[in-house]
Design a protein around this motif. Structure first.
Motif, PDB file in Angstrom:
ATOM      1  N   ASP A  67       0.110   0.364  -3.648  1.00 37.67           N
ATOM      2  CA  ASP A  67      -0.513   0.438  -4.963  1.00 37.67           C
ATOM      3  C   ASP A  67       0.270  -0.482  -5.889  1.00 37.67           C
ATOM      4  O   ASP A  67       1.045  -1.321  -5.431  1.00 37.67           O
ATOM      5  CB  ASP A  67      -0.573   1.878  -5.483  1.00 37.67           C
TER       6      ASP A  67
ATOM      7  N   THR B 193      -4.232   9.428  -3.725  1.00 39.60           N
ATOM      8  CA  THR B 193      -5.505   8.944  -4.253  1.00 39.60           C
ATOM      9  C   THR B 193      -6.394   8.480  -3.118  1.00 39.60           C
ATOM     10  O   THR B 193      -5.928   8.247  -1.992  1.00 39.60           O
ATOM     11  CB  THR B 193      -5.297   7.769  -5.229  1.00 39.60           C
TER      12      THR B 193
ATOM     13  N   LYS C  93      -7.688   5.570  -2.995  1.00 45.32           N
ATOM     14  CA  LYS C  93      -7.282   4.196  -2.687  1.00 45.32           C
ATOM     15  C   LYS C  93      -6.139   4.174  -1.675  1.00 45.32           C
ATOM     16  O   LYS C  93      -6.087   3.302  -0.808  1.00 45.32           O
ATOM     17  CB  LYS C  93      -6.887   3.474  -3.973  1.00 45.32           C
TER      18      LYS C  93
ATOM     19  N   GLU D 184      -7.674   4.641   1.658  1.00 51.48           N
ATOM     20  CA  GLU D 184      -8.378   3.441   2.113  1.00 51.48           C
ATOM     21  C   GLU D 184      -7.417   2.412   2.692  1.00 51.48           C
ATOM     22  O   GLU D 184      -7.754   1.719   3.661  1.00 51.48           O
ATOM     23  CB  GLU D 184      -9.177   2.846   0.952  1.00 51.48           C
TER      24      GLU D 184
END
Length: 341
Positions: free
Chosen positions: A30, A66, A68, A71
């Protein structure tokens, strides 16, 4: 005859498996952190060994807070960078009281014996059930109340959902709406509800290592919920590469080996002092830009030429296994003796 022996040895040398090398993978996770793994060169069978390996390398066990994050890991599984299951930094804690899922210290007292997991309320009566049952639920959103609120208040709005959901799906819905499952200050529920409904309290708590005391907001359990009960030994969690979802598990896995996947903060560039020359400043900025570009690349695989001494060191009570092939020279010696004989 000796020429034939030499040719045979050369042929065996090129056909036998070579020594494996350590695979270290690092990539952006991130905006503030990196994810990294040692590949199949370092595999473990318990959570503590995973944690120690991450600590030794300056990180912590990977946390999936999260969608994300999930993913990023899904892509690593798809491209075969991650081939084995791995522990994630999520631990289950059994609590003495029904405790708020959004506040670390707020609990409710009751004479009811709670021997399951999540709070269900009907006509002011509390019960405790597993997360897989579908019930109505009430969301509590911060801020001024709206017309549909069940209870007039200047602090929070209470909205009843029109559909039934499992506990995890209900909480996900409330969080996506900007709030959480309903909470209250004491045992007395501030309004009546004709049906059973979920509230934001539980007898267990799945927390990330970096957020102990708070129930994890994002979850991706296989099937939509975990099935561990209060007091059972399934207190750790794995990400399974076959489903890309989480499963609760024991923290020590007999006869099973896992990847070690860690997370760490991105390195920060130190501030240039006033005495630094313009040439040095320019060079530092160029280097920093190059490093940032490398970090943000989606595939950044570093192949080390040999497994380090640290990777060969066994963990206390449960060794980290370094994947090293048998030396081809052993086969050459055996083959040579066989031919001579």
């Amino acid at each position: 005859m000796w020429i034939a022996n030499i040719l045979l040895l050369i042929l065996l040398y090129h056909t036998l498996p070579k020594i494996s090398t350590a695979e270290y993978f690092e990539d952006a996770y991130d905006e503030s952190s990196l994810i990294y793994t040692f590949g199949e060169s370092v595999i473990v069978n318990n959570y503590q060994a995973t944690r120690e390996r991450c600590w030794e390398s300056g990180g912590r066990v990977v946390e999936i807070q999260t969608r994300k994050h999930q993913e990023v890991l899904d892509k690593l599984i798809d491209n075969k960078t991650l081939k084995l299951n791995f522990f994630i930094g999520l631990r289950r804690e059994d609590l003495n009281e029904m405790t708020s899922v959004s506040k670390s210290r707020h609990s409710i007292q009751s004479t009811t014996y709670f021997d399951n997991n999540f709070l269900l309320i009907k006509n002011g009566v509390f019960s405790s059930v597993f997360a897989n049952r579908k019930n109505f639920f009430v969301c509590m959103n911060p801020g001024p109340c709206h017309e549909e609120s069940l209870l007039p208040s200047n602090a929070s709005c209470y909205k009843r959902a029109s559909q039934k959901s499992t506990w995890y799906d209900a909480r996900r819905y409330c969080i996506n709406m900007g709030g959480d499952l309903m909470e209250f200050e004491d045992e007395k529920v501030p309004f009546s509800h004709p049906e059973s409904f979920w509230a934001g309290y539980s007898k267990i708590r799945w927390s990330w290592e970096s957020e102990k005391g708070y129930f994890a907001k994002y979850t991706n359990w296989d099937g939509g919920y975990e099935s561990s009960g209060y007091g059972d030994p399934l207190t750790c969690a794995e990400l399974h590469v076959d489903t890309k979802q989480w499963r609760e598990t024991v923290c020590r896995l007999p006869y099973v080996t896992n990847h070690v996947v860690c997370q760490k903060l991105k390195p920060t560039t130190s501030t240039t002092t006033a005495t630094t020359t313009a040439t040095t400043t320019t060079t530092t900025e160029a280097t920093t830009t190059a490093e940032a570009t490398t970090i943000l690349s989606t595939q950044n695989v570093h192949q080390s030429t040999a497994i380090t001494t640290e990777q060969k060191t066994a963990m206390v009570d449960d060794p980290v296994r370094s994947k090293v092939g048998r030396s081809p020279f052993i086969y050459l010696i055996v083959a040579s003796a066989f031919v001579v004989f």
